[in-house]
Design an enzyme around this catalytic site. Sequence first.
Site, PDB file in Angstrom:
ATOM      1  N   ASP A   1      -4.710  -6.936   8.347  1.00 38.40           N
ATOM      2  CA  ASP A   1      -3.367  -6.576   7.886  1.00 38.40           C
ATOM      3  C   ASP A   1      -2.368  -7.495   8.590  1.00 38.40           C
ATOM      4  O   ASP A   1      -1.866  -7.175   9.662  1.00 38.40           O
ATOM      5  CB  ASP A   1      -3.087  -5.109   8.195  1.00 38.40           C
ATOM      6  CG  ASP A   1      -1.859  -4.591   7.459  1.00 38.40           C
ATOM      7  OD1 ASP A   1      -1.187  -5.390   6.782  1.00 38.40           O
ATOM      8  OD2 ASP A   1      -1.582  -3.384   7.556  1.00 38.40           O
ATOM      9  N   GLY A   2      -2.122  -8.648   7.970  1.00 44.48           N
ATOM     10  CA  GLY A   2      -1.221  -9.622   8.561  1.00 44.48           C
ATOM     11  C   GLY A   2       0.073  -9.796   7.793  1.00 44.48           C
ATOM     12  O   GLY A   2       1.046 -10.339   8.308  1.00 44.48           O
ATOM     13  N   LYS A   3       0.079  -9.353   6.513  1.00 44.02           N
ATOM     14  CA  LYS A   3       1.248  -9.479   5.635  1.00 44.02           C
ATOM     15  C   LYS A   3       1.838 -10.892   5.710  1.00 44.02           C
ATOM     16  O   LYS A   3       3.051 -11.068   5.813  1.00 44.02           O
ATOM     17  CB  LYS A   3       2.290  -8.421   5.960  1.00 44.02           C
ATOM     18  CG  LYS A   3       1.782  -6.996   5.743  1.00 44.02           C
ATOM     19  CD  LYS A   3       2.858  -5.969   6.015  1.00 44.02           C
ATOM     20  CE  LYS A   3       2.355  -4.560   5.747  1.00 44.02           C
ATOM     21  NZ  LYS A   3       1.314  -4.115   6.704  1.00 44.02           N
ATOM     22  N   ARG A   4       0.968 -11.888   5.640  1.00 43.55           N
ATOM     23  CA  ARG A   4       1.412 -13.273   5.756  1.00 43.55           C
ATOM     24  C   ARG A   4       2.199 -13.696   4.515  1.00 43.55           C
ATOM     25  O   ARG A   4       1.932 -13.244   3.405  1.00 43.55           O
ATOM     26  CB  ARG A   4       0.215 -14.205   5.967  1.00 43.55           C
ATOM     27  CG  ARG A   4      -0.523 -13.955   7.281  1.00 43.55           C
ATOM     28  CD  ARG A   4       0.427 -14.053   8.469  1.00 43.55           C
ATOM     29  NE  ARG A   4      -0.264 -14.092   9.744  1.00 43.55           N
ATOM     30  CZ  ARG A   4      -0.137 -13.207  10.716  1.00 43.55           C
ATOM     31  NH1 ARG A   4       0.665 -12.188  10.551  1.00 43.55           N
ATOM     32  NH2 ARG A   4      -0.798 -13.340  11.847  1.00 43.55           N
TER      33      ARG A   4
ATOM     34  N   THR B   1      -3.946  -9.004   3.895  1.00 43.92           N
ATOM     35  CA  THR B   1      -2.741  -8.546   3.205  1.00 43.92           C
ATOM     36  C   THR B   1      -1.702  -9.665   3.246  1.00 43.92           C
ATOM     37  O   THR B   1      -1.537 -10.344   4.254  1.00 43.92           O
ATOM     38  CB  THR B   1      -2.150  -7.276   3.843  1.00 43.92           C
ATOM     39  OG1 THR B   1      -1.747  -7.535   5.189  1.00 43.92           O
ATOM     40  CG2 THR B   1      -3.149  -6.135   3.809  1.00 43.92           C
TER      41      THR B   1
END
Length: 309
Positions: free
Chosen positions: A102-105, A139
Site C-alpha cells: 500500500d504505497g499509493k504511488r 496501490t
Amino acid sequence: MKKLIEKIVQMKAPIVVGLDSLLDYIPQYIKDEAMAANENPFDAAAQAIVTYNKGIIDAIYDIVPAIKPQAAYYELYSWQGMKAMYETIEYAQKKGMIVITDGKRNDIGSTMEAYAAAHLGETDVCGQKVTAFGADCLTVDGYLGSDGIKPLLGLCREKDKGIFVLVKTSNPSSGELQDQKIDGKTIYETMGGMCEAWGLETPHHYGYSAVGAVVGATYPEQLREMRQKMPHTFFLVPGYGAQGGGANDVKGAFDEHGLGAVINSSRGIITAWKKSGSDGHDYAQQARKAALAMREDICSVIPQPRLPQ
C-alpha cells in the site's frame, strides 16, 4: 490477480490483513527485547516490527490469502524500517501469501517507471537485474491520468503483477473531489471507467483484469454502484472494522460467484490482542481468531467464493 482469486476460493476468505505495524501496536515484551539487543532506536524498531509481523504471518498464512503492508509505517522508521518491509514481503511470499504494498504511488514518466520497478519489477544495477521489494500488487493514485498508470501496465503483463487504483476512497473528505461531477458523471465514476479501459491492456482471469480499484466500505451505495459499472475490475476494499464498515456494507462489492473483492482489515486484526485484555504474548493467536471471525462475518452475507465455470 489470478493467484489472489484462486487463493480466495481455496481458503474461502476474501480478506487481506493490513500490516500497519506501528510500534504502539506491538506488545511491550517484543519491544523490550529489541531495545535490549540494539543501540540504535531505528534498528530496534525494525527488529520489533519484523518479529511481530512474522508472528502474525505464521498465525494466518493458512487462512488468509494476502497481507497489505502500508509503506508509510515502515518509512517512518528510516531505512531500517524499509528493510523491515522488505523482510516482511519476502517472508510472507515464502509462506505462499500474496503481498499488496500500500504505497499509493503517483507520478509520471520515468519517475513512475522507477516506482514500478522498485515495488513490482526489477532494478538494473550496472547491467544486473535485481529485485528491490518484489510485491505482487501495488496501490496507485490514478488522478494524474494515464501518464501515471501506463508505466505499470507493462509490468502487469510481463511480470504477472497487479495494481489497485484509487477510485472511491474510504476517508470522510473523499467526496470533496471524488463526488464532484463532470458532464453529469462523478469523478470517481470517471476514474472507474478509466480502470476498466486500462485493464483491457492486461490479461484477464476469471473475468477480472490486472488493474484493480480501491473502493471503500464506508460508502456502500457507491460500492454497489461501481461493482455494476466496473464488471472486470477487482476491488480492494478498505474501511471494514476499525473505520466502521461491516459485512453488509461490503457485500455489494462481490459478484454472483462470491468474487470481485478482497476486504482489508488492519487494526481489527493486528491489535486484537489489545481488545482481549491480554499482555500481548498471545498476539498472534488473537490475530488468527480475529481473522477467522472476519472471514465468517463476510462469508455469511455473500455467495460462497467459487471459480466461474
